[in-house]
Scaffold this motif. Structure first.
Motif, mmCIF file in Angstrom:
data_model
loop_
_atom_site.group_PDB
_atom_site.id
_atom_site.type_symbol
_atom_site.label_atom_id
_atom_site.label_comp_id
_atom_site.label_asym_id
_atom_site.label_seq_id
_atom_site.Cartn_x
_atom_site.Cartn_y
_atom_site.Cartn_z
ATOM 1 N N PRO A 164 -6.740 -8.414 -3.006
ATOM 2 C CA PRO A 164 -6.845 -7.151 -2.223
ATOM 3 C C PRO A 164 -7.642 -7.469 -0.970
ATOM 4 N N CYS A 165 -7.399 -6.764 -0.125
ATOM 5 C CA CYS A 165 -7.864 -6.793 1.316
ATOM 6 C C CYS A 165 -7.883 -5.298 1.835
ATOM 7 N N PHE A 166 -7.893 -5.365 3.240
ATOM 8 C CA PHE A 166 -8.119 -4.036 3.859
ATOM 9 C C PHE A 166 -6.971 -3.860 4.934
ATOM 10 N N HIS A 191 0.871 -1.109 -0.102
ATOM 11 C CA HIS A 191 0.066 0.136 0.017
ATOM 12 C C HIS A 191 0.894 1.164 0.059
ATOM 13 N N GLY A 213 -11.762 -0.777 5.271
ATOM 14 C CA GLY A 213 -11.040 0.314 4.231
ATOM 15 C C GLY A 213 -11.242 1.773 4.779
ATOM 16 N N GLU A 257 -6.844 0.415 1.843
ATOM 17 C CA GLU A 257 -6.819 -0.731 1.037
ATOM 18 C C GLU A 257 -5.490 -1.429 1.406
#
Length: 204
Positions: free
Chosen positions: A73-75, A47, A81, A86
């Motif tokens: 993808p995740c948070f 990120h 998020g 993200e």
């Protein structure tokens, strides 16, 4: 395969198919740490925060690596998020091994995300809490994924790291037979199993 930890979430992975640096940090972004000059075939940043997005600090070799990188993808938090945005989990497949770098994962994965991650040979997992999952959730995730080998990252140690995050011991106390390796370099292709805590190279 050779794995070198430079503290926080930064790892340099060298394989017969090429090399990659995960989450290099920008100068001055992580207390007690400073990256040495690094050259690799690829750079992956989970990120855009300064302590994970120092791609400019790595010199690219110009060679195309032969391994496979998959982004999931995740948070960065447990609020979808809305708090920190993200995060990307990255799966590296090389030399018959499945290495998973969780970045700044901020929540316990649901069943779909667990299935996407799969079962790692090597799991690089944040354990410090506050900005990421904490030690209890990290231990729960290790139990869910059942990696052959797990290495904690993104925690506070003697002389390095953010004061607001926890120590590696908060995580490792959940397990028996933890190896406290007196080096920041490891060959995960060897017969390593369980939890291995690497020694952080404090440089500042």
């Amino acid at each position: 395969m050779k794995l070198t930890w430079y503290g926080h979430a930064c790892f340099f992975i060298e394989t017969t198919d090429g090399s990659v640096v995960f989450d290099p940090y920008m100068p001055g972004s992580v207390p007690g740490l400073a990256l040495p000059p690094l050259t690799a075939d690829a750079v992956v940043c989970s990120h855009g925060h300064r302590d994970h997005a120092g791609a400019d600090a790595v010199t690219l070799s110009g060679q195309k690596p032969g391994f496979t990188l998959t982004s999931i993808p995740c948070f960065h938090d447990d609020r979808q998020g809305t708090l920190r945005g993200e995060n990307r989990i990255t799966v590296l497949e090389a030399e018959g091994l499945r290495l998973v770098h969780l970045g700044d994962l901020g929540h316990m994965p649901d069943a779909a995300l667990l299935a996407a991650i799969g079962r790692p040979n090597l799991l690089l997992i944040p354990v410090g809490g506050y900005y990421t999952i904490g030690p209890d959730t990290a231990a729960e995730l290790v139990q869910a994924l059942q990696p052959r080998l797990a290495i904690p990252m993104h925690y506070r140690g003697e002389g390095f790291g953010y004061e607001v995050i926890g120590s590696a011991e908060d995580f490792t106390r959940h397990f028996e037979g933890v190896t406290h390796w007196q080096s920041n370099v490891l060959d995960p292709a060897e017969a390593w199993t369980g939890i291995v805590e690497l020694r952080c190279p404090v440089q500042e």
